[in-house]
Design a protein around this motif. Structure first.
Motif, PDB file in Angstrom:
ATOM      1  N   LYS A 122       0.863  -1.178   0.000  1.00 53.10           N
ATOM      2  CA  LYS A 122       0.000   0.000   0.000  1.00 53.10           C
ATOM      3  C   LYS A 122       0.898   1.226   0.000  1.00 53.10           C
ATOM      4  CE  LYS A 122      -3.621  -2.314   2.565  1.00 53.10           C
ATOM      5  NZ  LYS A 122      -4.371  -2.354   3.810  1.00 53.10           N
ATOM      6  N   THR A 123       0.415   2.330  -0.549  1.00 50.58           N
ATOM      7  CA  THR A 123       1.250   3.524  -0.639  1.00 50.58           C
ATOM      8  C   THR A 123       1.665   4.033   0.731  1.00 50.58           C
ATOM      9  OG1 THR A 123      -0.710   4.932  -0.766  1.00 50.58           O
ATOM     10  CG2 THR A 123       0.294   4.259  -2.836  1.00 50.58           C
ATOM     11  N   CYS A 124       0.833   3.829   1.742  1.00 47.92           N
ATOM     12  CA  CYS A 124       1.200   4.316   3.080  1.00 47.92           C
ATOM     13  C   CYS A 124       2.312   3.469   3.698  1.00 47.92           C
ATOM     14  CB  CYS A 124      -0.017   4.352   3.988  1.00 47.92           C
ATOM     15  SG  CYS A 124      -0.801   2.760   4.218  1.00 47.92           S
ATOM     16  N   GLU A 125       2.617   2.306   3.123  1.00 50.92           N
ATOM     17  CA  GLU A 125       3.657   1.433   3.663  1.00 50.92           C
ATOM     18  C   GLU A 125       5.024   1.672   3.034  1.00 50.92           C
ATOM     19  OE1 GLU A 125       2.118  -2.442   2.973  1.00 50.92           O
ATOM     20  OE2 GLU A 125       0.648  -2.306   4.571  1.00 50.92           O
ATOM     21  N   LEU A 126       5.082   2.498   2.005  1.00 51.64           N
ATOM     22  CA  LEU A 126       6.352   2.769   1.337  1.00 51.64           C
ATOM     23  C   LEU A 126       7.261   3.544   2.283  1.00 51.64           C
ATOM     24  CD1 LEU A 126       7.772   2.478  -1.429  1.00 51.64           C
ATOM     25  CD2 LEU A 126       6.991   4.781  -1.914  1.00 51.64           C
ATOM     26  N   CYS A 142       1.783  11.815   3.524  1.00 48.76           N
ATOM     27  CA  CYS A 142       1.091  10.736   2.824  1.00 48.76           C
ATOM     28  C   CYS A 142       1.417  10.851   1.339  1.00 48.76           C
ATOM     29  CB  CYS A 142      -0.422  10.847   3.019  1.00 48.76           C
ATOM     30  SG  CYS A 142      -0.941  10.564   4.706  1.00 48.76           S
ATOM     31  N   ILE A 143       1.593   9.735   0.685  1.00 46.14           N
ATOM     32  CA  ILE A 143       1.902   9.750  -0.747  1.00 46.14           C
ATOM     33  C   ILE A 143       0.631  10.077  -1.517  1.00 46.14           C
ATOM     34  CG2 ILE A 143       2.679   8.379  -2.704  1.00 46.14           C
ATOM     35  CD1 ILE A 143       4.335   6.741  -0.695  1.00 46.14           C
ATOM     36  N   ILE A 192      11.898   7.285 -10.608  1.00 47.06           N
ATOM     37  CA  ILE A 192      10.516   7.247 -10.132  1.00 47.06           C
ATOM     38  C   ILE A 192      10.567   7.535  -8.639  1.00 47.06           C
ATOM     39  CG2 ILE A 192       8.432   5.859  -9.840  1.00 47.06           C
ATOM     40  CD1 ILE A 192       9.391   4.152 -12.215  1.00 47.06           C
ATOM     41  N   TYR A 193       9.726   8.454  -8.183  1.00 48.86           N
ATOM     42  CA  TYR A 193       9.780   8.854  -6.781  1.00 48.86           C
ATOM     43  C   TYR A 193       8.387   9.219  -6.271  1.00 48.86           C
ATOM     44  CZ  TYR A 193       9.655  13.334  -9.162  1.00 48.86           C
ATOM     45  OH  TYR A 193       9.307  14.365  -9.990  1.00 48.86           O
ATOM     46  N   PRO A 194       8.147   9.023  -4.963  1.00 51.45           N
ATOM     47  CA  PRO A 194       6.852   9.398  -4.388  1.00 51.45           C
ATOM     48  C   PRO A 194       6.775  10.907  -4.146  1.00 51.45           C
ATOM     49  CG  PRO A 194       8.230   8.416  -2.711  1.00 51.45           C
ATOM     50  CD  PRO A 194       8.987   8.330  -4.003  1.00 51.45           C
ATOM     51  N   ILE A 195       5.576  11.452  -4.264  1.00 45.58           N
ATOM     52  CA  ILE A 195       5.308  12.859  -3.958  1.00 45.58           C
ATOM     53  C   ILE A 195       4.367  12.881  -2.763  1.00 45.58           C
ATOM     54  CG2 ILE A 195       4.310  15.011  -4.816  1.00 45.58           C
ATOM     55  CD1 ILE A 195       5.108  14.040  -7.647  1.00 45.58           C
ATOM     56  N   TYR A 196       4.760  13.577  -1.710  1.00 48.88           N
ATOM     57  CA  TYR A 196       4.026  13.585  -0.455  1.00 48.88           C
ATOM     58  C   TYR A 196       3.224  14.869  -0.278  1.00 48.88           C
ATOM     59  CZ  TYR A 196       7.267   9.824   0.744  1.00 48.88           C
ATOM     60  OH  TYR A 196       7.979   8.664   0.758  1.00 48.88           O
ATOM     61  N   ASP A 197       2.159  14.786   0.525  1.00 49.12           N
ATOM     62  CA  ASP A 197       1.429  15.984   0.912  1.00 49.12           C
ATOM     63  C   ASP A 197       1.999  16.507   2.232  1.00 49.12           C
ATOM     64  OD1 ASP A 197       0.412  14.317   2.909  1.00 49.12           O
ATOM     65  OD2 ASP A 197      -1.632  14.313   2.118  1.00 49.12           O
ATOM     66  N   ASN A 198       1.353  17.480   2.833  1.00 42.67           N
ATOM     67  CA  ASN A 198       1.842  18.082   4.077  1.00 42.67           C
ATOM     68  C   ASN A 198       1.812  17.121   5.259  1.00 42.67           C
ATOM     69  OD1 ASN A 198       2.284  20.468   2.744  1.00 42.67           O
ATOM     70  ND2 ASN A 198       0.313  21.350   3.331  1.00 42.67           N
ATOM     71  N   TYR A 199       1.032  16.046   5.153  1.00 43.68           N
ATOM     72  CA  TYR A 199       0.910  15.076   6.246  1.00 43.68           C
ATOM     73  C   TYR A 199       1.783  13.849   6.025  1.00 43.68           C
ATOM     74  CZ  TYR A 199      -3.095  18.058   7.058  1.00 43.68           C
ATOM     75  OH  TYR A 199      -3.897  19.151   7.261  1.00 43.68           O
ATOM     76  N   MET A 220      -1.267   9.441 -10.159  1.00 44.11           N
ATOM     77  CA  MET A 220      -1.938   9.591  -8.867  1.00 44.11           C
ATOM     78  C   MET A 220      -1.849   8.284  -8.074  1.00 44.11           C
ATOM     79  SD  MET A 220      -2.719  12.694  -9.134  1.00 44.11           S
ATOM     80  CE  MET A 220      -3.589  12.921  -7.617  1.00 44.11           C
ATOM     81  N   ALA A 221      -1.624   8.388  -6.780  1.00 46.64           N
ATOM     82  CA  ALA A 221      -1.451   7.210  -5.926  1.00 46.64           C
ATOM     83  C   ALA A 221      -2.730   6.388  -5.803  1.00 46.64           C
ATOM     84  CB  ALA A 221      -0.966   7.640  -4.546  1.00 46.64           C
ATOM     85  N   GLU A 222      -3.881   7.004  -5.988  1.00 50.68           N
ATOM     86  CA  GLU A 222      -5.158   6.303  -5.857  1.00 50.68           C
ATOM     87  C   GLU A 222      -5.663   5.753  -7.186  1.00 50.68           C
ATOM     88  OE1 GLU A 222      -6.506   5.597  -2.926  1.00 50.68           O
ATOM     89  OE2 GLU A 222      -4.831   6.633  -1.984  1.00 50.68           O
TER      90      GLU A 222
END
Length: 92
Positions: free
Chosen positions: A3-7, A62-63, A53-60, A79-81
């Motif tokens: 899951k994206t939150c586990e990266l 989260c990817i 390839i890299y993740p883009i995070y928000d202010n919290y 988009m991650a979703e």
């Protein structure tokens, strides 16, 4: 698959696949982007191979999406979703 939150920061993304009933796109570092894995058709862009390839995070922290950089300097964002998203990675 993760899951994206586990990266974690200890994981290096090596590829992204988007698989739906209508198309199958693949983005792997060092390779050209492809839109049909069965016959190795390439996306008609003059971008060259994928360099990162890299993740883009928000202010919290989260990817929210993944950035895909090409040798030409162009970038695609996935988009991650996204439905059918598969992340390939290896531990650093």
């Amino acid at each position: 698959m993760i899951k994206t939150c586990e990266l974690s920061e200890k994981m290096e993304i090596t590829g992204i696949e988007i698989e739906t009933p209508y198309y199958h796109r693949t983005y792997f570092v060092g390779n050209w982007a492809e839109y049909d894995n069965a016959n190795r058709s390439r996306i008609p862009l003059k971008t060259g191979a994928i360099s990162r390839i890299y993740p883009i995070y928000d202010n919290y922290k989260c990817i929210v999406s993944y950035g895909i950089d090409f040798e030409s300097g162009e970038c695609v964002e996935v988009m991650a979703e996204t439905i059918g998203l598969i992340i390939h990675y290896r531990k650093r």
